[in-house]
Motif scaffolding. Structure first.
Motif, PDB file in Angstrom:
ATOM      1  N   TRP A   1       0.850  -1.196   0.000  1.00 53.56           N
ATOM      2  CA  TRP A   1       0.000   0.000   0.000  1.00 53.56           C
ATOM      3  C   TRP A   1       0.883   1.243   0.000  1.00 53.56           C
ATOM      4  N   GLY A   2       0.350   2.295  -0.566  1.00 54.38           N
ATOM      5  CA  GLY A   2       1.022   3.586  -0.460  1.00 54.38           C
ATOM      6  C   GLY A   2       0.310   4.428   0.585  1.00 54.38           C
ATOM      7  N   HIS A   3       1.094   5.142   1.371  1.00 54.09           N
ATOM      8  CA  HIS A   3       0.487   5.989   2.411  1.00 54.09           C
ATOM      9  C   HIS A   3       0.957   7.417   2.221  1.00 54.09           C
ATOM     10  N   GLY A   4       0.080   8.344   2.463  1.00 46.88           N
ATOM     11  CA  GLY A   4       0.497   9.740   2.362  1.00 46.88           C
ATOM     12  C   GLY A   4      -0.502  10.632   3.070  1.00 46.88           C
ATOM     13  N   ARG A   5      -0.302  11.923   2.906  1.00 44.12           N
ATOM     14  CA  ARG A   5      -1.233  12.870   3.517  1.00 44.12           C
ATOM     15  C   ARG A   5      -1.652  13.880   2.475  1.00 44.12           C
ATOM     16  N   ALA A   6      -2.868  14.302   2.569  1.00 41.89           N
ATOM     17  CA  ALA A   6      -3.346  15.306   1.621  1.00 41.89           C
ATOM     18  C   ALA A   6      -4.312  16.239   2.333  1.00 41.89           C
ATOM     19  N   GLU A   7      -4.450  17.413   1.789  1.00 44.93           N
ATOM     20  CA  GLU A   7      -5.441  18.346   2.332  1.00 44.93           C
ATOM     21  C   GLU A   7      -6.583  18.459   1.342  1.00 44.93           C
ATOM     22  N   ILE A   8      -7.767  18.666   1.879  1.00 45.40           N
ATOM     23  CA  ILE A   8      -8.904  18.911   0.998  1.00 45.40           C
ATOM     24  C   ILE A   8      -8.953  20.420   0.756  1.00 45.40           C
ATOM     25  N   ILE A   9      -9.055  20.802  -0.509  1.00 46.46           N
ATOM     26  CA  ILE A   9      -9.210  22.243  -0.780  1.00 46.46           C
ATOM     27  C   ILE A   9     -10.696  22.526  -0.896  1.00 46.46           C
ATOM     28  N   HIS A  10     -11.183  23.335   0.016  1.00 42.01           N
ATOM     29  CA  HIS A  10     -12.607  23.657   0.010  1.00 42.01           C
ATOM     30  C   HIS A  10     -12.910  24.622  -1.118  1.00 42.01           C
ATOM     31  N   THR A  11     -14.194  24.768  -1.424  1.00 35.21           N
ATOM     32  CA  THR A  11     -14.575  25.670  -2.515  1.00 35.21           C
ATOM     33  C   THR A  11     -14.190  27.113  -2.211  1.00 35.21           C
ATOM     34  N   ASP A  12     -14.078  27.448  -0.916  1.00 35.31           N
ATOM     35  CA  ASP A  12     -13.682  28.826  -0.577  1.00 35.31           C
ATOM     36  C   ASP A  12     -12.160  28.963  -0.491  1.00 35.31           C
ATOM     37  N   GLU A  13     -11.450  27.991  -1.085  1.00 36.46           N
ATOM     38  CA  GLU A  13      -9.993  28.044  -1.161  1.00 36.46           C
ATOM     39  C   GLU A  13      -9.303  27.702   0.158  1.00 36.46           C
ATOM     40  N   SER A  14     -10.081  27.488   1.216  1.00 37.50           N
ATOM     41  CA  SER A  14      -9.428  27.145   2.484  1.00 37.50           C
ATOM     42  C   SER A  14      -9.021  25.670   2.452  1.00 37.50           C
ATOM     43  N   TYR A  15      -8.085  25.310   3.337  1.00 44.22           N
ATOM     44  CA  TYR A  15      -7.573  23.958   3.378  1.00 44.22           C
ATOM     45  C   TYR A  15      -8.073  23.235   4.614  1.00 44.22           C
ATOM     46  N   SER A  16      -8.259  21.966   4.453  1.00 44.12           N
ATOM     47  CA  SER A  16      -8.597  21.164   5.634  1.00 44.12           C
ATOM     48  C   SER A  16      -7.284  20.827   6.347  1.00 44.12           C
ATOM     49  N   GLU A  17      -7.402  20.152   7.480  1.00 41.99           N
ATOM     50  CA  GLU A  17      -6.167  19.633   8.068  1.00 41.99           C
ATOM     51  C   GLU A  17      -5.680  18.463   7.218  1.00 41.99           C
ATOM     52  N   LYS A  18      -4.463  17.984   7.529  1.00 46.98           N
ATOM     53  CA  LYS A  18      -3.926  16.900   6.692  1.00 46.98           C
ATOM     54  C   LYS A  18      -4.638  15.596   7.004  1.00 46.98           C
ATOM     55  N   ILE A  19      -5.009  14.909   5.940  1.00 47.16           N
ATOM     56  CA  ILE A  19      -5.786  13.683   6.074  1.00 47.16           C
ATOM     57  C   ILE A  19      -4.992  12.530   5.482  1.00 47.16           C
ATOM     58  N   GLU A  20      -5.083  11.401   6.153  1.00 42.76           N
ATOM     59  CA  GLU A  20      -4.365  10.238   5.658  1.00 42.76           C
ATOM     60  C   GLU A  20      -4.964   9.761   4.343  1.00 42.76           C
ATOM     61  N   ILE A  21      -4.116   9.556   3.344  1.00 42.22           N
ATOM     62  CA  ILE A  21      -4.605   8.960   2.102  1.00 42.22           C
ATOM     63  C   ILE A  21      -3.878   7.638   1.883  1.00 42.22           C
ATOM     64  N   VAL A  22      -4.609   6.704   1.281  1.00 42.97           N
ATOM     65  CA  VAL A  22      -4.081   5.363   1.099  1.00 42.97           C
ATOM     66  C   VAL A  22      -4.279   4.961  -0.355  1.00 42.97           C
ATOM     67  N   GLY A  23      -3.225   4.423  -0.949  1.00 44.12           N
ATOM     68  CA  GLY A  23      -3.366   3.862  -2.286  1.00 44.12           C
ATOM     69  C   GLY A  23      -3.294   2.356  -2.186  1.00 44.12           C
ATOM     70  N   LEU A  24      -4.328   1.669  -2.718  1.00 45.57           N
ATOM     71  CA  LEU A  24      -4.363   0.217  -2.542  1.00 45.57           C
ATOM     72  C   LEU A  24      -4.968  -0.425  -3.771  1.00 45.57           C
ATOM     73  N   PRO A  25      -4.687  -1.708  -3.971  1.00 44.96           N
ATOM     74  CA  PRO A  25      -5.339  -2.386  -5.093  1.00 44.96           C
ATOM     75  C   PRO A  25      -6.850  -2.376  -4.891  1.00 44.96           C
ATOM     76  N   TYR A  26      -7.591  -2.153  -5.951  1.00 43.04           N
ATOM     77  CA  TYR A  26      -9.058  -2.046  -5.796  1.00 43.04           C
ATOM     78  C   TYR A  26      -9.647  -3.319  -5.221  1.00 43.04           C
ATOM     79  N   ASP A  27      -8.950  -4.461  -5.506  1.00 39.55           N
ATOM     80  CA  ASP A  27      -9.476  -5.726  -4.998  1.00 39.55           C
ATOM     81  C   ASP A  27      -8.710  -6.171  -3.750  1.00 39.55           C
ATOM     82  N   SER A  28      -8.250  -5.232  -2.978  1.00 40.63           N
ATOM     83  CA  SER A  28      -7.444  -5.531  -1.796  1.00 40.63           C
ATOM     84  C   SER A  28      -8.093  -6.599  -0.925  1.00 40.63           C
ATOM     85  N   GLN A  29      -7.261  -7.557  -0.521  1.00 44.39           N
ATOM     86  CA  GLN A  29      -7.785  -8.613   0.351  1.00 44.39           C
ATOM     87  C   GLN A  29      -7.484  -8.345   1.814  1.00 44.39           C
TER      88      GLN A  29
END
Ligand SMILES: Nc1ncnc2c1ncn2[C@@H]1O[C@H](COP(=O)(O)OP(=O)(O)OP(=O)(O)O)[C@@H](O)[C@H]1O
Ligand SMILES: [Mg+2]
Lengths: 802, 254
Positions: free
Chosen positions: A503-531
């Motif tokens: 799996w890949g792990h990282g952090r990303a922020e959500i950019i809101h429509t008003d251009e503000s940023y969320s706090e950093k959120i964990e993002i995960v990259g995984l095979p779609y059929d992950s077991q």
């Protein structure tokens, strides 16, 4: 021998009825000791933990900053809204245990460890200077590792070199999560040592105490923002993370204050229940005593005793019980408080300054221990002595009058049952108020017992739910820039690995429509059929093969970003790139925080790390998780294999290690609760014995008649035992009804206190049926002694009784 | 039982036997008798209806009399004694003892009055089981608040000597024979030196020898000025009393 004879009578009665006296004394002692223990340990924790915590200038805010030199801290400190600032370096590494295992290490460095302005630590033993190649250990870490001053430890700061460091001192640090909870070693080194270890000489965190409103979360965060904008960023530095320390507590509070207070509150409620029950038991026993003494009361009245003299005799008797109860309760309460606060100290790392009971606790215990029994006993005593001398001597008005309600008449109509059973059933309902008391004690005990089991079951189901997202036997952290193909190829070569995923792990922020940023959120990259994940979808669907700009979020994300739902489109900024995604699914909570799942390739392009992965997840079986032993064996193989291949030197983690520790803490709390429930059950059982005893006393004549018509010992006993078991079963039914709401409340409170999480409630049918067994056993045990007594009554004695 | 005159001689001087202690002001002494029943009736109401246990009983007993009360079971003997001791109240009529109108007192006043004026001996279950014989005898003095602790002890010892139980003073009641228990109960009834002793079948449970002892004790007590009423089934014992009251269906027949 100048004691008035009537006091002598009471003293001798107390002595000659030892088992009953012990019963009352113990029931007073249990309640009063519990209250003492709980209040006393609450005071100890508040004084010695929270008090000591406050004295060491607890940080309101931790700001993680890109590497900085000294000077930044003084710049921040010069602000008027800041009280104190401490520059700190925090870095991680690993440390070798005596057994040769490598475990996580948090290394801290300060300009001067002796002169901290925030989160002050104290050096407990050892030298005070901290030179190059030296290390100080937090005391719970040292204890956990079995390390002493003078020992040399092997430390790894990165994945390559191992450094021997000499332990120069043991440090007490109240502001770090202890080893016993986290399993992570906390240690302190000098900047020179870090330099020597190749970690560079710089600071990366500012610990800040704000000047006023230090417990106001918004205020503190606002100051933090202001510091970032006006001081840190203008200096060309970057803020990585801004964090209020603790588990969801207000700034400047002890990191587990909410949990500790929550637990103390639960205990406080138990204490109140214990006192209520012991009060009930006192009423019960004193009523029994007065029924037994009716004739004696009559005789005393006949020799000129005034009513107030008799009342004062029995009050004196209760007073003796109370005094003895207190004599047990006070020391036991102190011991209990000591035990409880020591137990807590093992987790939250504070020193108990003294277990000398505080005056207010003593006063509370004395007041409860003396006044409660006297107050509650007054009712049966006044009632019991109200009987006229005539009735007392000639036994009229006792068991003679029988008001028959609908229920009694219904019972009379039961024909199908054998006569002893009918008699027992009728007896059960004869004295309704006594029955009510016994029933309520047992019901309470039952509700509590089942509630504790339900709490356990709820916790398990909660853990099962979380466990769905951790469906691997072993996971291994990979160094940056690990290639997915190399990783998987290596993993699949290990014999015994049936499922391998990276799996890949990282952090990303959500950019809101008003251009503000969320706090950093964990993002995960995984095979779609992950077991290795078995998502419970609350809405939408899981990832599919052809998904590109699709993501699945967990419910925890909704807590930070409440507006989102399936179908929403959000823009993620992972530092390198920004992209928009459609939310296609929503999973249940993970309890580890917000998380976004992306298809693996999409994750790679968003983070600009195509084909790179951060963790390996393997399983020994296609079908599911394996047991602990298999997991541990597999973990060793994976570690060895990856180390040999030069792919990773990290520690692996087994599924069991993650969840085992978690349940351990809970089990401790549940044990405390089960002990409480057991006490309630004992009190309930004693209450039942007591009321069966009085019932028999009142029905001596009837038993005589049973005897006279030829009832055998066994038959007489049977009547009593059936009565006891009937009461037990009735209480079981009531307890079962009560256990649903009480279980929900208790598990809600416990899980909230310990995990700060919402509860998914699970009723424990196991608890329900175990309690059924317990209650039947209680019913039988409680009636053994009374049944024995009844069976021993001879016809002659019964007639004498007339 | 030998020293019995001495004991009473001593206490006689102190307390007197005609004491009107505890009698409310204005109580009158009717025709000079110690005990006077004036048309006393007792009616019990039961689920089966009303039952008259005593019917217009008139009775006078002088100080120093030994009276036995006889009659068939259910004739009202116990009821009569209970009226005298204030254990139960008459439905109609008036009972005066030493000039005190007993039925006019409330429960609390009666307890005090009883403590000073009547010693009661029952058939069964007299002694408090956890106290020694000596302590049982001291108990009424404790309730009455008479004498100091040392004097109470002395008096209890003297009374036990009087009933011949010196050796059993420190035993628990269960260790005593029926007759001994009955004598201990009599000693206890005498503790506050009441002018009247009322007993309901004191010998009912005893063998003839013990019954004999109890009766001799009563005769001696009467000689010192006590007034004794004794309910009994035993005609022979009854006949030893100078005066016999025979009850039948709640009425005095002789
Ligand atoms: N509390 C009561 N309620 C109803 N009836 C009663 C009560 N006490 C006594 N009696 C009735 O009054 C009558 C007289 O009773 P009492 O006890 O005086 O008789 P006794 O002469 O003492 O008989 P024994 O020789 O059997 O003791 C009896 O018929 C009895 O049933
Ligand atoms: Mg009678």
């Amino acid at each position: 021998m100048m004691v008035p004879t009537r006091w002598i009578k009471i003293l001798k009665d107390t002595w000659s009825n030892r088992s009953r006296s012990v019963l009352v004394v113990l029931s007073i002692a249990v309640g009063v000791a519990t209250v003492g223990m709980i209040n006393h340990s609450g005071i100890i924790v508040r004084r010695d933990l929270f008090g000591a915590f406050d004295k060491g200038a607890p940080a309101s805010l931790h700001i993680s900053v890109s590497p900085f030199e000294r000077g930044l801290d003084s710049a921040v400190e010069s602000r008027s809204d800041v009280e104190a600032v401490q520059a700190r370096r925090v870095t991680s590494g690993s440390i070798q245990t005596e057994q040769g295992e490598w475990i996580d290490l948090s290394l801290n460095a300060f300009p001067d460890i002796h002169d901290l302005d925030v989160n002050k630590v104290t050096i407990e033993t050892g030298a005070s200077d901290l030179g190059v190649r030296q290390i100080m250990l937090e005391r719970l870490s040292a204890e956990g590792l079995g390390v002493e001053v003078g020992d040399t430890l092997l430390v790894q700061a990165d994945e390559e070199r191992v450094f021997p460091l000499e332990v120069t001192a043991i440090v007490h640090d109240l502001y770090t999560m202890p080893y016993t909870l986290l399993g992570e070693v906390t240690a302190y080194v000098s900047m020179d040592t870090l330099q020597w270890m190749g970690k560079g000489s710089y600071y990366n965190r500012l610990d800040i105490v704000v000047a006023d409103n230090e417990h106001d979360r918004d205020h503190v965060l606002q100051i933090g923002d202001d510091i970032r904008e006006r001081v840190i960023e203008p200096s060309g530095l970057q803020v990585y993370r801004m964090e209020i320390p603790g588990i969801g507590v207000d700034p400047g509070r002890h990191w587990a204050e909410d949990q500790i207070n929550g637990f103390l509150l639960i205990l406080q409620i138990m204490g109140i229940m214990a006192i209520l029950l012991s009060g009930g038991l006192v009423i019960n026993t004193v009523s029994a005593m007065l029924v037994q003494q009716i004739k004696q009361i009559g005789i005393m009245r006949s020799m000129g005793a005034r009513r107030h003299q008799i009342i004062s005799m029995y009050l004196f008797n209760v007073f003796i019980f109370s005094l003895l109860g207190l004599m047990i309760a006070i020391p036991v309460g102190v011991l209990g408080a000591w035990w409880l606060s020591e137990f807590a100290a093992g987790f939250v790392n504070y020193d108990i300054t003294t277990v000398k009971p505080p005056l207010e606790v003593l006063l509370l215990q004395v007041a409860l221990g003396l006044l409660m029994p006297l107050a509650v006993a007054l009712v049966p005593i006044i009632n019991g002595t109200r009987i006229s001398i005539y009735d007392a001597i000639y036994q009229y008005g006792l068991g003679g009058e029988e008001r028959q309600g609908l229920f009694d008449r219904a019972l009379l109509r039961i024909r199908a049952l054998a006569p002893p059973v009918v008699l027992a059933l009728r007896n059960t309902f004869r004295n309704k108020s006594r029955l009510a008391f016994t029933l309520s004690t047992l019901t309470l005990a039952g509700a509590m017992f089942i509630a504790v089991f339900s709490t356990r079951a709820s916790l398990n189901s909660q853990l099962d739910e979380i466990s769905r997202y951790v469906m691997f036997d072993v996971t291994l952290g990979l160094p940056p820039a690990s290639n997915i193909h190399t990783t998987l190829r290596e993993a699949n070569r290990i014999p015994g690995v049936a499922v391998a995923e990276a799996w890949g792990h990282g952090r990303a922020e959500i950019i809101h429509t008003d251009e503000s940023y969320s706090e950093k959120i964990e993002i995960v990259g995984l095979p779609y059929d992950s077991q290795t994940v078995n998502p419970l979808l609350l809405d939408g669907r899981w990832l599919q093969a052809d998904d590109r700009r699709a993501i699945v979020i967990n419910k925890d994300l909704l807590e930070i970003e409440p507006g989102l739902s399936v179908g929403s489109v959000i823009t993620l900024d992972a530092g390198q790139r920004e992209r928009s995604y459609e939310i296609v699914g929503l999973t249940s909570t993970h309890l580890s925080g917000a998380r976004i799942y992306l298809p693996y390739d999409e994750f790679g392009s968003l983070t600009n790390r195509a084909s790179l992965v951060d963790s390996l997840r393997v399983r020994a079986s296609q079908d599911g998780l394996s047991n602990r032993i298999t997991q541990e064996a597999l973990a060793e193989q994976v570690e060895a294999r990856f180390e040999n291949a030069g792919l990773s030197t990290s520690d692996s983690m087994t599924h069991h290690a993650i969840f085992g520790d978690f349940t351990d803490v809970f089990d401790l709390i549940l044990i405390v609760l089960i002990i409480m429930a057991a006490l309630l059950a004992i009190v309930g059982g004693l209450g039942l014995t007591g009321s069966l005893g009085i019932n028999i006393l009142e029905r001596t004549r009837e038993i005589g008649v049973l005897r006279a018509v030829g009832a055998s010992n066994i038959a007489v006993r049977k009547v009593i035992v059936i009565e006891g078991v009937t009461v037990g079963l009735l209480s079981w039914i009531l307890g079962a009804l009560l256990s649903a709401p009480s279980g929900r409340a208790l598990s809600g409170a416990v899980i909230d206190a310990v995990m700060s999480a919402n509860l998914s409630f699970r009723y424990s049918f196991l608890g329900l049926f175990l309690w059924l067994l317990v209650v039947v056993v209680i019913g039988v045990l409680a009636s053994v002694a009374p049944a024995q007594r009844a069976a021993r009554l001879t016809v002659r004695e019964v007639l004498d009784y007339e | 039982m030998k020293s019995f005159r001495n004991v009473n001689g001593k206490s006689n001087g102190k307390n007197g036997t005609n004491g009107t202690n505890g009698s409310p002001a204005g109580a009158l002494r009717q025709n000079g008798s110690l005990i006077h029943f004036n048309s006393v009736s007792k009616i019990y109401s039961t689920s089966a209806g009303e039952f008259t246990a005593l019917k217009d009983v008139d009775l006078s007993i002088e100080q120093g009399e030994l009276v036995s009360i006889v009659g068939k079971s259910g004739s009202g003997k116990t009821t009569l004694i209970n009226m005298l001791t204030g254990i139960d109240r008459p439905t109609r009529g008036d009972i005066s003892v030493s000039g005190t109108s007993v039925q006019a007192l409330n429960e609390g006043e009666r307890a005090i009055w009883r403590g000073k004026n009547v010693g009661i001996v029952f058939q069964f279950f007299q002694l408090l089981p956890t106290l020694t014989v000596l302590e049982n005898v001291r108990l009424p003095m404790d309730f009455g608040g008479v004498l100091n602790q040392v004097e109470r002890e002395q008096r209890a010892v003297e009374l036990l000597d009087l009933v011949g139980l010196t050796e059993q003073a420190d035993s628990l009641p269960v260790r005593l024979s029926g007759g001994q228990q009955q004598r201990a109960a009599i000693a206890r009834a005498l503790a506050n030196d009441p002018p009247i002793i009322a007993t309901d079948e004191p010998t009912g449970n005893l063998d003839s020898h013990s019954a004999e002892q109890v009766l001799t004790l009563f005769e001696n007590l009467v000689d010192t000025g006590k007034t004794i009423l004794m309910v009994t089934h035993d005609d022979e014992l009854a006949s030893r009393a100078p005066r016999i009251i025979r009850l039948s269906d709640g009425e005095i027949v002789k």
